[in-house]
Design a protein around this motif. Structure first.
Motif, PDB file in Angstrom:
ATOM      1  N   ALA A 335       1.399   3.086 -17.168  1.00 30.24           N
ATOM      2  CA  ALA A 335       1.824   4.468 -17.036  1.00 30.24           C
ATOM      3  C   ALA A 335       3.341   4.482 -17.135  1.00 30.24           C
ATOM      4  N   VAL A 336       3.889   5.595 -17.549  1.00 28.28           N
ATOM      5  CA  VAL A 336       5.343   5.729 -17.528  1.00 28.28           C
ATOM      6  C   VAL A 336       5.782   5.773 -16.065  1.00 28.28           C
ATOM      7  N   PRO A 337       6.666   4.871 -15.635  1.00 27.21           N
ATOM      8  CA  PRO A 337       7.098   4.880 -14.221  1.00 27.21           C
ATOM      9  C   PRO A 337       7.768   6.200 -13.859  1.00 27.21           C
ATOM     10  N   MET A 338       7.577   6.636 -12.619  1.00 23.45           N
ATOM     11  CA  MET A 338       8.158   7.899 -12.192  1.00 23.45           C
ATOM     12  C   MET A 338       9.682   7.818 -12.149  1.00 23.45           C
ATOM     13  N   CYS A 339      10.237   6.626 -11.915  1.00 20.75           N
ATOM     14  CA  CYS A 339      11.695   6.487 -11.936  1.00 20.75           C
ATOM     15  C   CYS A 339      12.236   6.695 -13.348  1.00 20.75           C
ATOM     16  N   VAL A 340      11.479   6.283 -14.356  1.00 20.70           N
ATOM     17  CA  VAL A 340      11.881   6.497 -15.750  1.00 20.70           C
ATOM     18  C   VAL A 340      11.806   7.983 -16.083  1.00 20.70           C
ATOM     19  N   LEU A 341      10.721   8.613 -15.666  1.00 16.17           N
ATOM     20  CA  LEU A 341      10.554  10.042 -15.938  1.00 16.17           C
ATOM     21  C   LEU A 341      11.671  10.851 -15.269  1.00 16.17           C
ATOM     22  N   ALA A 342      12.016  10.490 -14.027  1.00 19.35           N
ATOM     23  CA  ALA A 342      13.091  11.189 -13.318  1.00 19.35           C
ATOM     24  C   ALA A 342      14.432  10.989 -14.026  1.00 19.35           C
ATOM     25  N   SER A 343      14.647   9.805 -14.598  1.00 18.60           N
ATOM     26  CA  SER A 343      15.888   9.551 -15.332  1.00 18.60           C
ATOM     27  C   SER A 343      15.972  10.395 -16.589  1.00 18.60           C
ATOM     28  N   ARG A 344      14.829  10.611 -17.243  1.00 13.30           N
ATOM     29  CA  ARG A 344      14.829  11.366 -18.491  1.00 13.30           C
ATOM     30  C   ARG A 344      14.965  12.863 -18.269  1.00 13.30           C
ATOM     31  N   TYR A 345      14.277  13.372 -17.242  1.00 12.68           N
ATOM     32  CA  TYR A 345      14.165  14.827 -17.107  1.00 12.68           C
ATOM     33  C   TYR A 345      14.839  15.378 -15.849  1.00 12.68           C
ATOM     34  N   GLY A 346      15.337  14.503 -14.974  1.00  9.18           N
ATOM     35  CA  GLY A 346      16.154  14.919 -13.845  1.00  9.18           C
ATOM     36  C   GLY A 346      15.456  15.809 -12.843  1.00  9.18           C
ATOM     37  N   ASP A 347      16.171  16.877 -12.444  1.00 11.54           N
ATOM     38  CA  ASP A 347      15.719  17.701 -11.323  1.00 11.54           C
ATOM     39  C   ASP A 347      14.368  18.359 -11.564  1.00 11.54           C
ATOM     40  N   ARG A 348      14.021  18.623 -12.833  1.00  8.88           N
ATOM     41  CA  ARG A 348      12.746  19.294 -13.091  1.00  8.88           C
ATOM     42  C   ARG A 348      11.582  18.455 -12.572  1.00  8.88           C
ATOM     43  N   ILE A 349      11.627  17.143 -12.829  1.00  9.90           N
ATOM     44  CA  ILE A 349      10.569  16.253 -12.358  1.00  9.90           C
ATOM     45  C   ILE A 349      10.611  16.147 -10.843  1.00  9.90           C
ATOM     46  N   LEU A 350      11.810  16.034 -10.287  1.00  9.25           N
ATOM     47  CA  LEU A 350      11.934  15.897  -8.838  1.00  9.25           C
ATOM     48  C   LEU A 350      11.418  17.143  -8.118  1.00  9.25           C
ATOM     49  N   MET A 436       9.413  -2.021  -7.575  1.00 11.68           N
ATOM     50  CA  MET A 436      10.597  -2.878  -7.651  1.00 11.68           C
ATOM     51  C   MET A 436      11.876  -2.086  -7.406  1.00 11.68           C
ATOM     52  N   HIS A 437      11.901  -0.815  -7.805  1.00 12.70           N
ATOM     53  CA  HIS A 437      13.065   0.015  -7.504  1.00 12.70           C
ATOM     54  C   HIS A 437      13.207   0.245  -6.002  1.00 12.70           C
ATOM     55  N   ILE A 438      12.084   0.423  -5.338  1.00  8.98           N
ATOM     56  CA  ILE A 438      12.130   0.662  -3.888  1.00  8.98           C
ATOM     57  C   ILE A 438      12.597  -0.590  -3.140  1.00  8.98           C
ATOM     58  N   THR A 439      12.149  -1.763  -3.579  1.00 11.45           N
ATOM     59  CA  THR A 439      12.579  -3.007  -2.920  1.00 11.45           C
ATOM     60  C   THR A 439      13.991  -3.408  -3.323  1.00 11.45           C
ATOM     61  N   GLY A 440      14.519  -2.818  -4.400  1.00 13.08           N
ATOM     62  CA  GLY A 440      15.860  -3.150  -4.846  1.00 13.08           C
ATOM     63  C   GLY A 440      15.936  -4.318  -5.803  1.00 13.08           C
ATOM     64  N   ASP A 446      16.049   6.035 -12.005  1.00 14.58           N
ATOM     65  CA  ASP A 446      16.283   6.922 -10.865  1.00 14.58           C
ATOM     66  C   ASP A 446      15.279   6.632  -9.749  1.00 14.58           C
ATOM     67  N   VAL A 447      15.736   5.974  -8.701  1.00 16.22           N
ATOM     68  CA  VAL A 447      14.849   5.557  -7.616  1.00 16.22           C
ATOM     69  C   VAL A 447      14.263   6.751  -6.871  1.00 16.22           C
ATOM     70  N   ARG A 448      14.880   7.911  -6.992  1.00 16.86           N
ATOM     71  CA  ARG A 448      14.344   9.087  -6.287  1.00 16.86           C
ATOM     72  C   ARG A 448      12.940   9.426  -6.779  1.00 16.86           C
ATOM     73  N   GLY A 449      12.699   9.264  -8.083  1.00 18.29           N
ATOM     74  CA  GLY A 449      11.355   9.499  -8.600  1.00 18.29           C
ATOM     75  C   GLY A 449      10.348   8.542  -7.999  1.00 18.29           C
ATOM     76  N   ALA A 454       5.910   7.667  -4.202  1.00 19.35           N
ATOM     77  CA  ALA A 454       5.317   6.755  -3.223  1.00 19.35           C
ATOM     78  C   ALA A 454       4.735   7.491  -2.020  1.00 19.35           C
ATOM     79  N   LYS A 455       5.209   8.721  -1.766  1.00 19.77           N
ATOM     80  CA  LYS A 455       4.771   9.427  -0.552  1.00 19.77           C
ATOM     81  C   LYS A 455       3.276   9.699  -0.545  1.00 19.77           C
ATOM     82  N   TYR A 456       2.679   9.862  -1.740  1.00 18.08           N
ATOM     83  CA  TYR A 456       1.223  10.057  -1.790  1.00 18.08           C
ATOM     84  C   TYR A 456       0.504   8.865  -1.179  1.00 18.08           C
ATOM     85  N   PHE A 457       0.942   7.655  -1.542  1.00 17.11           N
ATOM     86  CA  PHE A 457       0.299   6.430  -1.055  1.00 17.11           C
ATOM     87  C   PHE A 457       0.609   6.192   0.418  1.00 17.11           C
ATOM     88  N   THR A 458       1.867   6.387   0.816  1.00 17.84           N
ATOM     89  CA  THR A 458       2.240   6.089   2.203  1.00 17.84           C
ATOM     90  C   THR A 458       1.540   7.027   3.181  1.00 17.84           C
TER      91      THR A 458
END
Length: 666
Positions: A335-350, A436-440, A446-449, A454-458
Motif C-alpha cells: 500500500a502507499v504509506p500514509m507518510c508518503v501520502l501526507a508528504s504529497r498532499y499535505g494538510d488535505r490528507i491530514l 519505521m517513521h514512528i520508531t525513527g 511526513d511522520v504525521r501521516g 496508527a491511531k486506528y490500531f492503537t
C-alpha cells in the motif's frame, strides 16, 4: 562486450527508482542516486534519479542496463492486462483438474481449440481460420491479447499460428507458446508461460516507453539492455515481446550486484528487500544456485530459467491490518504509506485522517484506508460504478468511506478490487514504512501521516504507537526468517513437505517461547541484504538463524549495480535421448525443429554439438548481442550402472550438450 566508458544502471522498483554510474574497467560504483517510483508516470521518478547523477558522467555512458521488479510485483499482486487463453489439443480432464496449479483462468473461461498434433508432427482436425474467428469472436475484442498453447506444438506449431492469425483478423494480437517457450515439452507449462507473457506486455510496455522517453529527454543515446531472470541481458526490443523473461530480473540483478560488491562471498542467502517484495536467492561456493525446473511465481509454472529463489510479499510498503480476531497481521500486498501520502498532499490528507479519528466504526472494512487514482481506465472496460469512483478520485486520494458515500454505496457493498488489480487505483494505508517513521529508523516522509494512521490500531489493540511499530517490524523479521528457512529446506531437503506443521515449528523457533520443547533452525551461510529496507530488517532474521548479517557497500542500490555489471549471454541445450527397440538402441537428438535419429552415440553427439552451437548463436543475436561472439560447448553423458546376478550392467541414458554464446570481449 568491450566497454570504453561507463554503464548507466537503472532499477525501477515498486517504491524507489535507483540509478548508478558503473565503471566496468575497475568494477566499481562511481556514483549513485535514488528517487521515489512514480506509478502514475514512471518517467518522473526515472528522470529524477538520473538527474541526480553528474552530467559529465552521463556523457560517458556507453550502455544503459535496466532491471525492474514491476513484472514480479504485478504478478504477485494480480495486476495485469486482460488475456484470453486458448488451448489446442491435450486433455480437457487434465486442465479441469490442474488449472489452478498453472495460474490458468477457470476452465469455463478457456477457449478449447480443436486440432491435434501427432507424435510425427502431422495435424488432425484443425478448423479453418474463419472457423477459429467464429470461435473467438464472443471472447476477443480489438486490442485484446490471446495466449495460445497446443500439445506438441514444439513439434508443429500450426495450431497455435492458426489461432494467432484468427486473432489478428479480429484486431487482437497473440502470444504463442511456441515463440516464448520453444523448448518446453510440457504444454501446460508452455501455456502458463504464454498466458503470463501476454498479461505482462502492457506492464513492461509502459515501463519501456517511459524509460525511452526519459533517456531521450536526457540526450542519452547509448543502447539499452534489460536483465533477464537468469541474470543475463537482452535487448529492449526482445524484452518488449518477451516480458515474461523480465520476471525476477530485479532479484537476479541484486544477486549480481551483491557478488560485484562483496569480495570473497562463498555461501550465502541473499535477501533483496524492496518496497513490495523480498526475493531470496542462494549462493554456494561463490556461485548462484539455479533451478532446473523453471521459475514459479504468483501461481504460474513457467518455462523461464532463473536462480533458485523464494519470493514473498515483504517490503517497506507492506500493508498492516487487523484480522477478524483483532490480531495484527502483515498483508502480502503493498500500500502507499500514509507518510508518503501526507508528504504529497499535505494538510488535505491530514484533515481527512483527523476526521476519521471520530468515526464510530472500526471494523474489518478498514475505513481509515485511502485510495489514489493512477490513471483513468477505459470506460468500456469497467463498470459504471468503478468509473464513477475513478472520476471522484481525480481530485486526489480520499478515504474508502468517503468514496463509498460519494458514489451512493456503503462500505459493505462497494467493491473496487478490480480497479486495484488493473492498476487504475492504489490502496494507501499503514505500512512498515510508517512503522519505521514512528520508531525513527527511517524519516524521509511526513511522520504525521504515520502517527495519525496508527491511531486506528492503537485504539483497538490498546497499545501505544511505539509498541505497535515494534510488533510490526517483528512481523517483518519473522516473515524474512521463515522465507530463508523455506529456501534452505527446499534446497537441502526437497523431500520435506513445507506444510502447516513445519511452519508451526518455524514460528516457535523464531519466537522461542518457554516450554519443554525448543526447536531451532541454524544456517551455515551468511544472510546478505540488498535494498533500502535491508539495514532495518536483516539483523532480526539473521540472529535467530545464527548467521552473520552482511550489508555490502551500496546495498541500497544493489539492483542497479547488478544491472550495470551484467553481460549478455545465451545458453542453448540439446538433449540426446535413447530409444530401445527390438532392432537395438537408437539415439534421438532433440534440439531443432525436427528430431534426428542415429544408431551410434558419436554422430548423435556431433549433431547435438552443432545444434547447440547454432542455437546459442541465434539466441544471442535475438537478445541483441552484437560484434564478435565466442561459443563454449560442454556435454554430459548419462550412464547408469546397476549390479545384477550376472555382474554390473551399464545402461546408456543419453546425454545433454549445452552451448553458451557471449561477446568475445566479455
Amino acid at each position: 562486450m568491450n566497454e570504453t566508458g561507463w554503464i548507466l544502471g537503472i532499477d525501477t522498483g515498486g517504491t524507489y527508482t535507483d540509478a548508478v554510474l558503473f565503471d566496468p574497467d575497475s568494477h566499481t560504483v562511481v556514483c549513485s542516486a535514488k528517487s521515489p517510483t512514480t506509478h502514475a508516470r514512471l518517467s518522473e521518478g526515472i528522470l529524477s534519479a538520473i538527474r541526480k547523477l553528474p552530467q559529465e558522467g552521463l556523457a560517458k555512458t556507453v550502455r544503459v542496463s535496466l532491471s525492474t521488479t514491476l513484472a514480479t510485483n504485478a504478478c504477485v499482486e494480480g495486476r495485469h492486462g486482460p488475456v484470453t487463453l486458448c488451448i489446442a489439443g491435450g486433455s480437457r480432464k487434465v486442465i479441469f483438474e490442474r488449472w489452478q496449479e498453472f495460474g490458468f483462468p477457470p476452465p469455463e473461461e478457456i477457449v478449447f481449440v480443436p486440432g491435434d498434433v501427432k507424435l510425427d508432427g502431422s495435424v488432425e482436425g484443425l478448423p479453418s481460420v474463419k472457423e477459429l474467428e467464429t470461435l473467438l469472436r464472443d471472447r476477443v475484442r480489438p486490442g485484446d491479447c490471446v495466449a495460445v498453447a497446443g500439445m506438441l506444438s514444439n513439434r508443429n506449431p500450426v495450431c497455435e499460428y492458426a489461432v494467432a492469425e484468427a486473432a489478428k483478423h479480429l484486431g487482437a494480437y497473440a502470444v504463442c507458446s511456441r515463440d516464448v517457450a520453444p523448448r518446453e515439452m510440457n504444454y501446460l507449462k508452455r501455456a502458463s508461460t504464454a498466458l503470463l507473457n501476454g498479461r505482462l506486455i502492457p506492464v513492461i510496455g509502459e515501463f519501456l516507453r517511459e524509460m525511452r522517453y526519459s533517456l531521450d529527454k536526457m540526450g542519452i543515446t547509448a543502447p539499452v539492455y534489460i536483465v533477464r531472470s537468469d541474470g543475463g541481458l537482452m535487448s529492449e526490443a526482445f524484452a518488449a515481446e518477451h516480458p515474461v523473461e523480465t520476471l525476477l530480473c530485479g532479484p537476479s540483478a541484486s544477486v549480481s550486484g551483491v557478488l560485484a560488491l562483496t569480495e570473497g562471498l562463498e555461501n550465502a542467502v541473499v535477501a533483496d528487500i524492496g518496497g513490495t517484495t523480498t526475493d531470496l536467492a542462494l549462493i554456494r561456493n561463490g556461485k548462484v544456485i539455479r533451478t532446473e525446473n523453471g521459475a514459479s511465481i504468483g501461481g504460474y509454472q513457467l518455462s523461464v530459467g532463473s536462480a533458485c529463489m523464494e519470493t514473498i510479499g515483504l517490503g517497506g510498503d507492506t500493508r498492516l491490518y487487523l484480522d477478524s480476531h483483532g490480531v495484527l497481521c502483515l498483508d502480502q500486498k503493498r500500500a502507499v504509506p500514509m507518510c508518503v501520502l501526507a508528504s504529497r498532499y499535505g494538510d488535505r490528507i491530514l484533515k481527512d485522517l483527523e476526521a476519521l479519528e471520530d468515526s464510530p466504526y472500526q471494523g474489518i472494512r478498514r475505513t481509515y484506508e485511502f485510495f489514489e487514482l493512477v490513471h483513468m481506465p477505459d470506460e468500456d472496460r469497467v463498470t459504471a460504478e468503478e468509473y464513477a469512483v475513478c472520476r471522484f478520485l481525480q481530485e486526489g486520494p480520499r478515504p474508502f468511506s468517503v468514496i463509498a458515500e460519494a458514489v451512493g454505496r456503503d462500505i459493505y457493498t462497494l467493491h473496487i478490487e478490480h480497479l486495484e488489480e488493473t492498476g487504475a487505483v492504489l490502496r494507501c494505508g499503514f505500512t512498515l514504512t510508517d512503522a519505521m517513521h514512528i520508531t525513527g529508523s527511517f524519516s524521509a516522509f511526513d511522520v504525521r501521516g504515520s502517527r495519525m494512521a496508527a491511531k486506528y490500531f492503537t485504539r483497538i489493540l490498546e497499545i501505544d504507537e511505539e509498541e505497535l511499530s515494534r510488533r510490526a517490524v517483528s512481523l517483518a523479521h519473522h516473515r524474512l526468517y521463515r522465507a530463508a528457512v523455506h529456501l534452505c529446506i527446499r534446497q537441502e531437503s526437497p523431500e520435506l513437505e513445507l506444510d502447516g506443521g513445519v511452519d508451526a515449528l518455524i514460528a516457535r523457533a523464531f519466537t522461542q517461547p518457554k516450554g519443554l520443547m525448543q526447536p531451532a533452525f541454524s544456517m551455515n551461510a551468511a544472510l546478505v541484504g540488498a535494498g533500502a529496507p535491508a539495514a532495518i530488517f536483516l539483523g532480526g532474521a539473521a540472529e535467530p538463524l545464527g548467521a552473520p548479517a552482511i550489508l555490502p557497500p551500496h546495498a541500497e542500490v544493489a539492483n542497479a549495480v547488478g544491472a550495470a555489471a551484467s553481460v549478455i549471454h545465451a545458453e542453448f541445450t540439446v538433449e540426446i535421448r535413447t530409444e530401445n527397440s527390438p532392432e537395438g538402441v537408437a539415439f534421438l537428438v532433440l534440439g531443432g525443429e525436427s528430431i534426428r535419429v542415429y544408431e551410434e552415440y558419436a554422430p548423435a553427439l556431433a549433431e547435438a554439438e552443432k545444434q547447440a552451437r547454432e542455437g546459442a548463436l541465434n539466441l544471442a543475436r535475438q537478445r541483441g548481442l552484437l560484434g564478435e561472439l565466442i561459443v563454449e560447448v560442454g556435454s554430459h553423458r548419462n550412464l547408469s550402472t546397476a549390479a545384477t546376478q550376472d555382474g554390473d550392467v551399464t545402461v546408456d541414458l543419453g546425454g545433454t550438450v549445452t552451448a553458451t554464446a557471449k561477446s568475445a570481449g566479455a
